[in-house]
Design an enzyme around this catalytic site. Structure first.
Site, PDB file in Angstrom:
ATOM      1  N   ILE A 168      53.469  32.244 -29.366  1.00 52.46           N
ATOM      2  CA  ILE A 168      54.274  31.802 -28.224  1.00 52.46           C
ATOM      3  C   ILE A 168      55.322  32.574 -27.835  1.00 52.46           C
ATOM      4  CG2 ILE A 168      54.871  29.838 -26.864  1.00 52.46           C
ATOM      5  CD1 ILE A 168      51.850  29.672 -27.769  1.00 52.46           C
ATOM      6  N   ASP A 221      67.920  18.235 -27.655  1.00 55.54           N
ATOM      7  CA  ASP A 221      67.489  17.000 -27.723  1.00 55.54           C
ATOM      8  C   ASP A 221      67.196  16.517 -26.360  1.00 55.54           C
ATOM      9  OD1 ASP A 221      66.747  14.418 -28.589  1.00 55.54           O
ATOM     10  OD2 ASP A 221      68.567  13.714 -29.099  1.00 55.54           O
ATOM     11  N   GLU A 259      62.902   7.666 -24.243  1.00 56.49           N
ATOM     12  CA  GLU A 259      62.931   7.711 -25.698  1.00 56.49           C
ATOM     13  C   GLU A 259      64.183   7.180 -26.341  1.00 56.49           C
ATOM     14  OE1 GLU A 259      63.624   9.266 -29.693  1.00 56.49           O
ATOM     15  OE2 GLU A 259      64.620   9.820 -27.883  1.00 56.49           O
ATOM     16  N   GLU A 260      65.365   7.702 -25.641  1.00 58.16           N
ATOM     17  CA  GLU A 260      66.805   7.511 -25.850  1.00 58.16           C
ATOM     18  C   GLU A 260      67.328   6.031 -26.035  1.00 58.16           C
ATOM     19  OE1 GLU A 260      68.148   9.684 -27.660  1.00 58.16           O
ATOM     20  OE2 GLU A 260      67.679  11.699 -26.945  1.00 58.16           O
ATOM     21  N   ASP A 310      60.139  16.481 -31.652  1.00 59.37           N
ATOM     22  CA  ASP A 310      61.530  15.921 -30.925  1.00 59.37           C
ATOM     23  C   ASP A 310      62.708  16.663 -31.826  1.00 59.37           C
ATOM     24  OD1 ASP A 310      63.811  14.550 -30.199  1.00 59.37           O
ATOM     25  OD2 ASP A 310      62.896  12.517 -30.669  1.00 59.37           O
ATOM     26  N   HIS A 332      73.637  14.652 -28.878  1.00 64.02           N
ATOM     27  CA  HIS A 332      74.150  13.655 -28.395  1.00 64.02           C
ATOM     28  C   HIS A 332      75.435  13.850 -27.590  1.00 64.02           C
ATOM     29  CE1 HIS A 332      70.980  10.224 -29.607  1.00 64.02           C
ATOM     30  NE2 HIS A 332      70.469  11.327 -29.167  1.00 64.02           N
ATOM     31  N   ASP A 349      55.364  28.276 -32.263  1.00 61.33           N
ATOM     32  CA  ASP A 349      54.247  28.732 -33.052  1.00 61.33           C
ATOM     33  C   ASP A 349      53.496  27.841 -33.920  1.00 61.33           C
ATOM     34  OD1 ASP A 349      54.599  31.194 -31.730  1.00 61.33           O
ATOM     35  OD2 ASP A 349      55.563  32.292 -33.211  1.00 61.33           O
TER      36      ASP A 349
END
Length: 461
Positions: A66, A159, A193-194, A222, A309, A328
């Site tokens: 990739i 993130d 998600e957070e 993640d 964050h 990859d």
């Protein structure tokens, strides 16, 4: 990636025995090199020639490399979206929906069937994006997912723009290849998600039990581009874990087990309902140790991602090397677990025994057998012997390959080597041996105070 209440991001790898605790500080954990893809039940004794084995031909379709430049181009788009929308891509904010629309547009153009799943949390509307590649067995669904939202403090490029961009480019590579995998492929980008995996939880909750049972595996990504990276593999489903370890071993990058991810990212809702899960992680705000820096490079005493964050989680907050390797690895897993091939397949046919065999401490030798059939003539002059032994002190181990006629080929002598585990591939000139018959891996622990077992081993003809 969401946080614990006390702000922790990663746990230390598990320790398996007092001797491990005493010796693990002396050496980094060895990388997994050639782990099989078969689940195995533990056994207390030596395996017989009739022990579980597998013979499979080499795959014919290899996963692509990739281009990291393509992944970074998606991340530049996420950065631009955040910059144009208050500096973030958080749930309920316009930057998040713009990110969803960007990804959806790419997938629609590539031939995916996409849909948006709406949910509500925190007084705002959230969105999951689900993309299905046509074809494959609908009763065997391989999913890959990443959360697309950032925290409100910043653009969230590592993130989790990194995981989102990694699976997006892998999905586009599937399209470019016109892939026809055995399993049905599904990709997902999760919202909120957070805020506690709200999007992925909404998706799992929406699935009837029959649909959940059709998901053969869920792969979660993640934070895969941390600027001071580690290479962590989730310690969950054996088959998925082994696939990732096999890829990293093929490029000579050691890995560590990532146990902290349990309950902290979007694989948790899947795991909680019995779906096999796995994934990759390059580290957040936990500090890199000197042993990890020696193993992976980077700076000891600093976080894997000091901008975790924070507003500085921008396109400048990335390791191209980590991003490239992990993406990859995603492609490798999709091609391999989807039934499409492998990026690093052995040349020839693989015969494998993945049944665990306990190795007695300072005891008699034990054996694990594979039955080789269907081969013509003698074994190769460069017979590949892939070994995965979990042991707390590998210096105690003596390992032999025993041919069908009883001839023993020494693979490893005991030595003053305090590191754990033997996970490598040996090359043996077995050209004087008939290929077909019962081959055995013989292992003896010649020193006291340490424990272990043969996890799996294989021969490549």
């Amino acid at each position: 990636m969401s946080s614990h209440a006390d702000g922790r991001t990663t746990r230390k790898p598990r320790r398996s025995a007092p001797a491990w605790a005493r010796r693990a500080a002396l050496a980094a954990t060895a990388a997994g090199t050639v782990l099989g893809l078969l689940a195995a039940a533990p056994t207390a004794g030596a395996s017989s020639p009739g022990a579980p084995t597998a013979a499979r031909p080499a795959p014919t379709v290899a996963a692509p490399d990739i281009p990291v430049a393509n992944v970074k181009a998606h991340l530049s788009q996420f950065q631009s979206i955040a910059s144009a929308n208050g500096g973030n891509r958080a749930h309920g904010r316009p930057g998040y929906r713009a990110s969803v629309d960007y990804v959806k547009g790419k997938l629609d153009a590539a031939g995916y069937t996409t849909r948006l799943q709406q949910f509500s949390t925190g007084g705002a509307t959230g969105w999951n994006l689900i993309a299905d590649w046509p074809g494959g067995d609908p009763n065997q669904v391989l999913m890959a997912g990443a959360h697309l939202d950032s925290v409100s403090a910043g653009p969230g490029i590592n993130d989790n723009g990194s995981g989102s961009a990694g699976i997006l480019e892998t999905a586009l590579a599937v399209s470019r290849a016109g892939l026809t995998p055995k399993k049905h492929l599904r990709f997902a980008w999760w919202g909120a998600e957070e805020l506690g995996m709200r999007g992925s939880q909404a998706y799992v909750n929406s699935l009837p039990a029959t649909d959940r049972s059709k998901i053969s595996g869920y792969l979660n990504f993640d934070m895969i581009g941390s600027p001071n990276p580690g290479y962590f593999v989730y310690d969950d489903d054996r088959q998925i874990e082994s696939t990732f370890k096999s890829y990293f071993a093929s490029i000579n990058v050691p890995t560590e087990i990532e146990t902290e991810g349990d309950g902290r990212s979007d694989h948790a809702p899947f795991k909680n309902v019995g779906v096999p899960v796995g994934g990759l992680f390059s580290g957040a705000d936990y500090t890199k140790t000197s042993a990890q820096a020696q193993k992976w490079g980077g700076t000891a005493g600093r976080p894997f991602d000091s901008c975790y964050h924070r507003s500085c989680d921008t396109t400048a907050n990335l390791s191209d090397t980590s991003l490239d390797r992990n993406t990859d690895a995603i492609a490798y897993a999709i091609w391999t677990l989807g039934g499409s091939g492998s990026t690093n397949p052995p040349t020839g046919t693989v015969f494998e025994n993945a049944a665990d065999v306990q190795i007695p401490d300072a005891g008699a030798a034990v054996t694990s057998a594979v039955q080789v059939t269907g081969q013509t003539g003698n074994a190769p002059a460069a017979l590949q012997v892939g070994v995965d032994i979990k042991h707390t002190y590998r210096g105690d181990l003596v390992i032999d390959l025993v041919a069908p006629d009883g001839t023993a080929y020494r693979l490893k002598n005991s030595a003053a080597d305090p590191a754990p585990n033997v996970q490598t591939t040996y090359t043996v000139d077995a050209s004087s041996e008939a290929a077909n018959g019962t081959w055995q891996l013989r292992v003896q622990d010649v020193g006291p105070q340490d424990t272990g077992y043969i996890d799996s081993w294989k021969l490549t003809f």
